[in-house]
Design an enzyme around this catalytic site. Structure first.
Site, PDB file in Angstrom:
ATOM      1  N   CYS A 137     -22.501  -7.651 -19.051  1.00  0.00           N
ATOM      2  CA  CYS A 137     -21.268  -7.845 -18.285  1.00  0.00           C
ATOM      3  C   CYS A 137     -20.174  -6.951 -18.834  1.00  0.00           C
ATOM      4  O   CYS A 137     -19.993  -6.865 -20.058  1.00  0.00           O
ATOM      5  CB  CYS A 137     -20.781  -9.291 -18.410  1.00  0.00           C
ATOM      6  N   CYS A 197     -27.343  -9.724 -16.545  1.00  0.00           N
ATOM      7  CA  CYS A 197     -26.724  -9.401 -17.837  1.00  0.00           C
ATOM      8  C   CYS A 197     -27.693  -9.740 -18.975  1.00  0.00           C
ATOM      9  O   CYS A 197     -28.276 -10.828 -19.015  1.00  0.00           O
ATOM     10  CB  CYS A 197     -25.429 -10.181 -17.989  1.00  0.00           C
ATOM     11  N   CYS A 231     -18.363 -13.218 -20.080  1.00  0.00           N
ATOM     12  CA  CYS A 231     -19.725 -13.237 -20.624  1.00  0.00           C
ATOM     13  C   CYS A 231     -19.813 -14.204 -21.814  1.00  0.00           C
ATOM     14  O   CYS A 231     -20.733 -15.014 -21.903  1.00  0.00           O
ATOM     15  CB  CYS A 231     -20.095 -11.813 -21.043  1.00  0.00           C
ATOM     16  N   GLY A 282       0.794  -1.222   0.000  1.00  0.00           N
ATOM     17  CA  GLY A 282       0.000   0.000   0.000  1.00  0.00           C
ATOM     18  C   GLY A 282       0.826   1.270   0.000  1.00  0.00           C
ATOM     19  O   GLY A 282       0.288   2.351  -0.181  1.00  0.00           O
TER      20      GLY A 282
END
Lengths: 289, 272
Positions: free
Chosen positions: A275, A252, A281, A43
């Site tokens: 999607c 979707c 997808c 981080g």
């Protein structure tokens, strides 16, 4: 990597006539060094000497430099832009890496070993050994509260994150909800606050304890940061106002999946939700997801 | 005031020099050293503020009163001498320790609201910033605290979520006061709290400060060039002139019966 294999690698030129993986060896070494530092301090933002790349800064040059520095010839590469393998920018970046580093490419996130992405984490459950490289426009999560890097550096150093909490408070008081639609600030391993790039809130919980390596490269800002596997990633939220992901009106339109991140698209003049991860997808429709 | 208690704030031999300093500076009686040009902000100031007590510092511009206040707020490290806050020596602290002391022990109201407030944030946000800095992580509790303070400083209820920029000067000072009080500080510092306000608003704000001080039994240090403010708020007063404390004592005593020529002049120069 041993010095010998490094030499053997640089001797072998890519198809395009450039050095292996486009960057020269010292440049790659410098980027890898920054990546190692970043992995040691999850981080924390590590500065690096961002090179001029054959894409404009702000178009993925940071992610590209990381990908080119960590790529190995036995990697399988996937590049997406907003979840889409076929967008112009993803194609151009994929072609550059594949040509100069001589790696195979794939659109299947499950079998890719190196994934460069903008705005999304693929919908598939990723696994150990995979490296996800994020293209980062704004590296510092505190940029929204103070534009001066000298001030935000001090805040990070002292762990003084009251300003970002105040920002969250103001959002709730004025708007009744958080205004972060993407780049939702997260606390990494109880320490640094980090911006998970412009990934939508939907993808933020998927970084928590993720088995894959996440590398974040901001080319314009010359900054690298990282999450090693199995790092605790917690979105900043008040105890009584829990973090929420986006919700969508319906599944979707193409594959019928619910629980995936959807984007709006025009279908015969009508707005439909599909999607954002195009390959996921497609595989669902073909019955192989 | 009971002397047996530990003072909230102690300053011993506090000296602040602005400039490089040289061998002559310390010995010379000048405020501005003729050799190196170093200016003495204050020299050998000793003071204590006890819990529940209000100490006033009065003096003309350049007398060093703001320098003393800046040292108390830990903005400035003294060149020599020490600052003791709630029993702990805090001379020259910085970084996260200073931030913690400012969050937990101190509160400050500046002369101009721009110094103490973020004008682009709401009044509630400005007040909430201090509990948030102290680690409060419940929105409802922070919100409740902001409401409490907003009614304590008599701000209209419907203005809590309005930008401070849209507030009048008097309202901004009220927000500053609420912000300073948010974490129940042991010591509240007031730097010319009403100097930028018109007379009627001044009186109302001073009334408010006095009432809150009595209710919360909190120690305060008030810096002002206005004897009216000092007379109204302070239990004890220090008179500063050219960086030195020239007279101190109970407020009534010092203002009724000033001993030093400078204090006499200050008292008699008051506009009525």
């Amino acid at each position: 990597m041993s010095a010998l294999s490094e030499m053997a690698r640089s001797a072998r030129r890519g198809r395009s006539g450039y050095n292996y993986a486009y960057l020269d060896e010292s440049a790659k070494r410098e980027v890898r060094r920054a990546v190692l530092k970043a992995l040691c301090l999850p981080g924390h933002q590590i500065p690096f000497a961002s090179r001029d790349m054959p894409v404009a800064r702000g178009w993925g040059s940071g992610g590209l430099q990381i990908s080119l520095s960590v790529v190995e010839s036995d990697d399988r590469l996937k590049v997406i832009d907003q979840g889409d393998d076929a967008s112009m920018n993803a194609r151009a970046l994929r072609a550059l890496i594949a040509d100069t580093a001589e790696v195979e490419t794939t659109t299947d996130a499950r079998e890719a070993t190196l994934i460069q992405t903008r705005h999304r984490i693929p919908e598939d459950d990723l696994h150990e050994g995979q490296v996800v490289v994020f293209q980062v426009p704004i590296a510092d999560p505190l940029r929204v509260v103070d534009s001066r890097a000298s001030i935000t550096r001090r805040m990070h150093a002292e762990g003084d994150y009251s300003a970002i909490w105040l920002y969250l408070y103001e959002d709730l008081a004025r708007l009744g909800a958080s205004s972060f639609s993407h780049s939702y600030p997260v606390e990494v391993q109880g320490g640094y606050v980090m911006s998970p790039t412009p990934i939508p809130r939907h993808d933020v919980p998927r970084l928590d304890g993720a088995p894959f390596v996440s590398l974040f490269g901001a080319g314009r800002e010359a900054t690298i940061y990282a999450l090693p596997p199995y790092t605790r990633v917690k979105p900043l939220a008040f105890d009584d106002r829990p973090f929420e992901v986006e919700s969508f009106a319906g599944p979707c339109f193409r594959c019928g999946a619910s629980g995936t991140y959807l984007t709006e698209e025009s279908h015969q003049g009508e707005a439909v939700l599909v999607c954002s991860d195009t390959d996921f997808c497609r595989r669902r429709r073909e019955g192989s997801a | 005031m009971t002397p047996a208690e530990t003072p909230v704030l102690e300053m011993h031999g506090l000296t602040v020099r602005y400039g490089p300093g040289c061998a002559t500076c310390g010995r010379s009686g000048w405020v501005r050293c003729p050799i190196c040009g170093t200016v003495r902000g204050c020299s050998s100031v000793d003071l204590e503020v006890y819990p529940g007590e209000v100490l006033g510092i009065v003096g003309e511009s350049g007398s060093g009163k703001s320098t003393v206040l800046a040292c108390a707020n830990l903005d400035l490290a003294p060149s020599s001498g020490c600052v003791v806050l709630a029993g702990a020596d805090v001379t020259g602290v910085g970084g996260s320790r200073r931030r913690r002391l400012r969050t937990e022990v101190l509160g400050i109201v500046y002369q101009t609201p721009q110094q103490g407030l973020e004008l682009d944030l709401t009044a509630g946000g400005n007040i909430a910033s201090r509990p948030l800095a102290a680690g409060w992580r419940s929105y409802a509790k922070v919100r409740e605290r902001a409401f409490e303070l907003q009614s304590a400083v008599e701000l209209p209820e419907d203005r809590l979520d309005v930008c401070v920029r849209d507030f009048s000067g008097g309202m901004r000072q009220r927000v500053q006061l609420a912000k300073a009080l948010a974490n129940s500080p042991q010591l509240l510092l007031l730097d010319e709290p009403t100097s930028g306000l018109d007379v009627s608003v001044q009186a109302r704000i001073l009334d408010l400060v006095r009432r809150l001080q009595r209710e919360l039994r909190m120690a305060m240090m008030v810096v002002s060039h206005d004897l009216g403010v000092i007379r109204m708020l302070a239990d004890r007063v220090l008179v500063m002139h050219q960086g030195r404390v020239i007279e101190h004592g109970l407020t009534d005593q010092v203002l009724q019966d000033p001993q030093q020529p400078y204090t006499q002049m200050l008292v008699s120069a008051q506009l009525l």
